[in-house]
Design a protein around this motif. Structure first.
Motif, PDB file in Angstrom:
ATOM      1  N   CYS A 244       4.419  -4.030  -7.340  1.00  0.00           N
ATOM      2  CA  CYS A 244       4.725  -4.511  -5.990  1.00  0.00           C
ATOM      3  C   CYS A 244       3.923  -5.762  -5.681  1.00  0.00           C
ATOM      4  O   CYS A 244       2.730  -5.856  -6.007  1.00  0.00           O
ATOM      5  CB  CYS A 244       4.419  -3.417  -4.963  1.00  0.00           C
ATOM      6  N   ILE A 245       4.559  -6.725  -5.061  1.00  0.00           N
ATOM      7  CA  ILE A 245       3.913  -7.972  -4.623  1.00  0.00           C
ATOM      8  C   ILE A 245       4.214  -8.159  -3.150  1.00  0.00           C
ATOM      9  O   ILE A 245       5.390  -8.190  -2.752  1.00  0.00           O
ATOM     10  CB  ILE A 245       4.432  -9.184  -5.427  1.00  0.00           C
ATOM     11  N   ASP A 246       3.156  -8.256  -2.318  1.00  0.00           N
ATOM     12  CA  ASP A 246       3.348  -8.488  -0.890  1.00  0.00           C
ATOM     13  C   ASP A 246       3.927  -9.887  -0.678  1.00  0.00           C
ATOM     14  O   ASP A 246       3.425 -10.876  -1.220  1.00  0.00           O
ATOM     15  CB  ASP A 246       2.026  -8.354  -0.137  1.00  0.00           C
ATOM     16  N   HIS A 247       4.954  -9.950   0.096  1.00  0.00           N
ATOM     17  CA  HIS A 247       5.664 -11.216   0.293  1.00  0.00           C
ATOM     18  C   HIS A 247       5.813 -11.452   1.784  1.00  0.00           C
ATOM     19  O   HIS A 247       6.800 -11.048   2.395  1.00  0.00           O
ATOM     20  CB  HIS A 247       7.033 -11.146  -0.385  1.00  0.00           C
ATOM     21  N   ALA A 248       4.764 -12.088   2.391  1.00  0.00           N
ATOM     22  CA  ALA A 248       4.767 -12.382   3.823  1.00  0.00           C
ATOM     23  C   ALA A 248       5.020 -11.124   4.647  1.00  0.00           C
ATOM     24  O   ALA A 248       5.765 -11.151   5.617  1.00  0.00           O
ATOM     25  CB  ALA A 248       5.787 -13.466   4.157  1.00  0.00           C
TER      26      ALA A 248
ATOM     27  N   ASP B  42       0.822  -1.212   0.000  1.00  0.00           N
ATOM     28  CA  ASP B  42       0.000   0.000   0.000  1.00  0.00           C
ATOM     29  C   ASP B  42       0.856   1.263   0.000  1.00  0.00           C
ATOM     30  O   ASP B  42       0.447   2.295  -0.529  1.00  0.00           O
ATOM     31  CB  ASP B  42      -0.944   0.002   1.204  1.00  0.00           C
ATOM     32  N   ASP B  43       2.023   1.189   0.608  1.00  0.00           N
ATOM     33  CA  ASP B  43       2.885   2.360   0.718  1.00  0.00           C
ATOM     34  C   ASP B  43       4.205   2.183  -0.027  1.00  0.00           C
ATOM     35  O   ASP B  43       5.209   2.811   0.316  1.00  0.00           O
ATOM     36  CB  ASP B  43       3.174   2.659   2.199  1.00  0.00           C
ATOM     37  N   THR B  44       4.199   1.322  -1.048  1.00  0.00           N
ATOM     38  CA  THR B  44       5.440   1.031  -1.761  1.00  0.00           C
ATOM     39  C   THR B  44       5.331   1.401  -3.236  1.00  0.00           C
ATOM     40  O   THR B  44       4.345   1.074  -3.890  1.00  0.00           O
ATOM     41  CB  THR B  44       5.797  -0.461  -1.636  1.00  0.00           C
ATOM     42  N   ASP B  45       6.330   2.074  -3.719  1.00  0.00           N
ATOM     43  CA  ASP B  45       6.405   2.421  -5.143  1.00  0.00           C
ATOM     44  C   ASP B  45       7.620   1.723  -5.735  1.00  0.00           C
ATOM     45  O   ASP B  45       8.758   2.024  -5.373  1.00  0.00           O
ATOM     46  CB  ASP B  45       6.524   3.933  -5.309  1.00  0.00           C
ATOM     47  N   CYS B  46       7.377   0.780  -6.637  1.00  0.00           N
ATOM     48  CA  CYS B  46       8.470   0.033  -7.253  1.00  0.00           C
ATOM     49  C   CYS B  46       9.068   0.745  -8.458  1.00  0.00           C
ATOM     50  O   CYS B  46      10.001   0.229  -9.083  1.00  0.00           O
ATOM     51  CB  CYS B  46       7.983  -1.352  -7.680  1.00  0.00           C
ATOM     52  N   GLY B  47       8.556   1.922  -8.794  1.00  0.00           N
ATOM     53  CA  GLY B  47       9.038   2.575  -9.999  1.00  0.00           C
ATOM     54  C   GLY B  47       8.456   1.886 -11.216  1.00  0.00           C
ATOM     55  O   GLY B  47       7.240   1.725 -11.329  1.00  0.00           O
ATOM     56  N   ALA B  48       9.295   1.461 -12.135  1.00  0.00           N
ATOM     57  CA  ALA B  48       8.836   0.777 -13.343  1.00  0.00           C
ATOM     58  C   ALA B  48       8.637  -0.702 -13.059  1.00  0.00           C
ATOM     59  O   ALA B  48       9.353  -1.559 -13.583  1.00  0.00           O
ATOM     60  CB  ALA B  48       9.833   0.984 -14.474  1.00  0.00           C
TER      61      ALA B  48
END
Length: 649
Positions: free
Chosen positions: A512-516, A503-509
């Protein structure tokens, strides 16, 4: 049957070992409690695992001191560990682990192999005119000059009503820990009970617990008591029946950082090795990064070597007599503060009273280290690095042959630092620039992916089905690696609603995948993930290295670059240039470094005007090269000497 360790730095690949009821265990998994409804601070992260095993043959027990390193909310801390039988619990000293690490860590260095060309030419000089016998001084010269062309290479270096579905063996408070020792034949029922107790241990965790329950083993659960802070986390000490140290890695996969470093210090009557058949691998990928920090790539090289050995591999970093703390410099042991170190906020003399105030916090750690060395004649340090998806086995250890060594590894890096400005052509310049960029991958190991170069440094181009995750490496630096997109444990299974870490992550290009509970990034095409704090970021790829994994040495190609040889030396009026033979590496001619015909033309011998016996040739000039003018001072000097002789007569 054990094979002989072939020198220091031996990497041992072990077969998978089955659990046995008599085995002694350490390690475990973090299993966090249910978070508040709107909180995302539920994730657990085991950053490293260090265990001190004591094999006590006299009473048939093993004592395991387990260092717990945790980051996050104290209310989210919880820990689960299988044990062969109900252990006696206590606290240990964390400073002992710091001392052990300092005294037994591998000695890693990287030597710079300078491949700059040697000088192509040297000076040749004609013979000087001999002096007459009466002017010859055969006494040793008080000094001399070194050959100007000679140079040495320099190195670079309770839950709800009714009886619980588990058997509670004990529940007690140990320091800041609320601990429960329990057994259960059905881990699904145990999971429901643990959830009611406030632990996030769901049905997806049951398969990781079931093998241990099937062996009749018990479980130790621990969490911080309400109000406890992170600085109250201490190593747990457990003593139970058994003589075989074991690390239950399968359950550790529930909450761990990628490339988790697992280090076991095993004290006993003998040194120890992993149990089962194994092979010995030699060699090193050691190098130094070109990121300006000068750090070696031992963590990345260790990860790569372990993967290349099949994943279930350990490296023996120390084997021999137990280490002790011996202060340096002779300041301790005299009972008085000879060096003025009392009250300097540094514990340097833990055995002397004058430094007691400085050592107040650390003193128990020193005492435990000495106690371990007094009670056990041998100690072995064994390390591995694994990610969650690789924790599919539980290694066991058994006595091995006695050894006496501390791992010392030296790598060799090719270098043209001393002649970087003398590369002969544009093609060589481009090759050197590319190899310097590739060298940034020395300290990044992607595993299931390719280490590439981006505008912000090295990154990971992960294989299909893998995503990038940032983590803290062994040397404290931020790094990135590739892990499976699907974590072995789904903390949200069973209907538990957990806020996504994305929810609060920007991966750029990338996506995002939540991983545990931790964000990972799946990058778009032609992009790779770089280590960013605290999350990875996807950036455009500037250079593909073609190296699967990373963590290697990319400098060897520098030796094939054409480099101009150094400019010839100046030989002065009595010398000329000749080509050297047998130089370590030939350079190339680049115009500006080529001598002229005059510099290469040998000079004629000197025509001296006297013989070596002291008699002058009649009327001849002393040296034809000097002419009459140059011979006059010499003749005057000779005349003065002869006149002095006649007067003495």
């Amino acid at each position: 049957m054990f094979t002989r360790l072939l020198g220091v730095g031996a990497l041992i690949a072990t077969t998978h070992s089955l659990l046995t009821p008599s085995a002694a265990l350490a390690c475990g998994c973090f299993s966090p409690p249910v978070p508040p409804p709107d909180s995302s601070n539920y994730a657990v992260n085991q950053q490293a695992e260090q265990i001190v095993f004591e094999v006590n043959e006299e009473d048939g027990t093993v004592t395991a001191h387990v260092l717990i390193l945790y980051q996050g909310d104290p209310e989210s801390f919880a820990w689960l560990l299988p044990a062969p039988n109900a252990p006696e619990l206590g606290l240990s000293e964390d400073f002992t682990f710091a001392l052990l690490d300092e005294l037994t860590r591998p000695q890693v260095s990287v030597r710079q192999n300078n491949v700059c060309p040697s000088p192509e030419f040297r000076c040749e000089y004609r013979d000087e005119c001999p002096r007459p016998d009466f002017m010859r001084d055969d006494s040793p010269s008080p000094g001399g000059f070194a050959d100007a062309g000679a140079a040495a290479d320099s190195g670079f270096g309770d839950a709800g009503g009714g009886a619980p579905p588990v058997e509670v063996i004990s529940r007690e408070t140990i320091g800041a820990y609320d601990t429960i020792v329990f057994s259960a034949g059905d881990t699904a029922a145990a999971v429901e009970w643990l959830q009611a107790e406030g632990f996030i241990v769901n049905e997806t965790t049951a398969p990781f617990m079931q093998p241990y329950a099937d062996e009749g083993m018990v479980f130790v659960a621990a969490r911080l008591v309400p109000g406890a802070d992170l600085d109250q986390i201490r190593p747990l000490k457990m003593t139970y029946e058994g003589l075989t140290p074991m690390i239950p890695l399968r359950i550790t996969a529930v909450g761990t950082e990628p490339e988790l470093a697992v280090t076991a210090y095993i004290y006993g009557d003998e040194n120890y090795l992993p149990m089962g058949d194994h092979e010995v691998l030699n060699g090193s990928l050691l190098n130094v990064s070109d990121d300006g920090t000068g750090r070696t790539n031992y963590p990345s090289a260790l990860s790569r070597a372990i993967d290349e050995a099949g994943g279930d591999a350990f490296i023996v970093e120390y084997a021999g007599e137990p280490v002790r703390f011996f202060p340096q410099g002779g300041c301790c042991g005299g009972g008085f503060d000879a060096c003025g170190i009392g009250g300097n906020d540094r514990c340097e003399c833990p055995g002397d009273e004058f430094d007691a105030t400085d050592c107040e916090a650390e003193l128990p750690g020193f005492e435990l280290l000495s106690d371990l060395a007094d009670r056990h004649p041998r100690m072995t340090r064994i390390t591995t690095r694994l990610s969650a998806h690789e924790m599919t086995f539980d290694p066991m250890f058994e006595p091995g042959p006695r050894a006496s060594s501390r791992l010392a590894i030296q790598g060799t890096r090719t270098s043209i630092d001393a002649c970087r400005d003398a590369i002969a052509d544009d093609e060589g310049e481009a090759t050197a620039d590319e190899l310097a960029d590739r060298q940034l991958c020395a300290t990044t190991y992607c595993g299931e992916g390719e280490c590439v170069i981006t505008s912000s440094g090295p990154g990971c181009l992960c294989n299909e089905g893998f995503v990038a995750r940032a983590f803290t490496d062994l040397d404290g630096s931020r790094n990135v690696t590739c892990i499976p997109a699907e974590h072995p444990v789904d903390l949200s299974a069973g209907g538990l609603e957990i806020k996504s870490s994305c929810d609060d992550t920007d991966c750029g290009a990338g996506s995002c995948i939540d991983h545990a509970g931790f964000p990972t990034c799946a990058c778009d095409a032609d992009h790779a993930a770089v280590a960013d704090t605290p999350n990875p970021t996807c950036l455009p790829i500037a250079l593909r290295t073609g190296d699967v994994g990373g963590g290697g040495d990319y400098s060897a190609g520098l030796a094939g670059i054409d480099i101009c040889w150094p400019e010839p030396p100046s030989c002065g009026p009595n010398g000329w240039l000749v080509r050297r033979t047998g130089t370590a590496r030939q350079g190339v001619a680049c115009g500006w470094n080529e001598p002229t015909e005059d510099e290469l033309r040998p000079l004629p011998p000197l025509d001296c005007g006297f013989t070596g016996t002291g008699s002058l040739r009649g009327g001849g000039e002393a040296c034809s090269a000097g002419g009459a003018e140059s011979s006059a001072p010499f003749l005057l000097a000779v005349g003065g000497v002869l006149a002095w002789i006649r007067r003495r007569r």
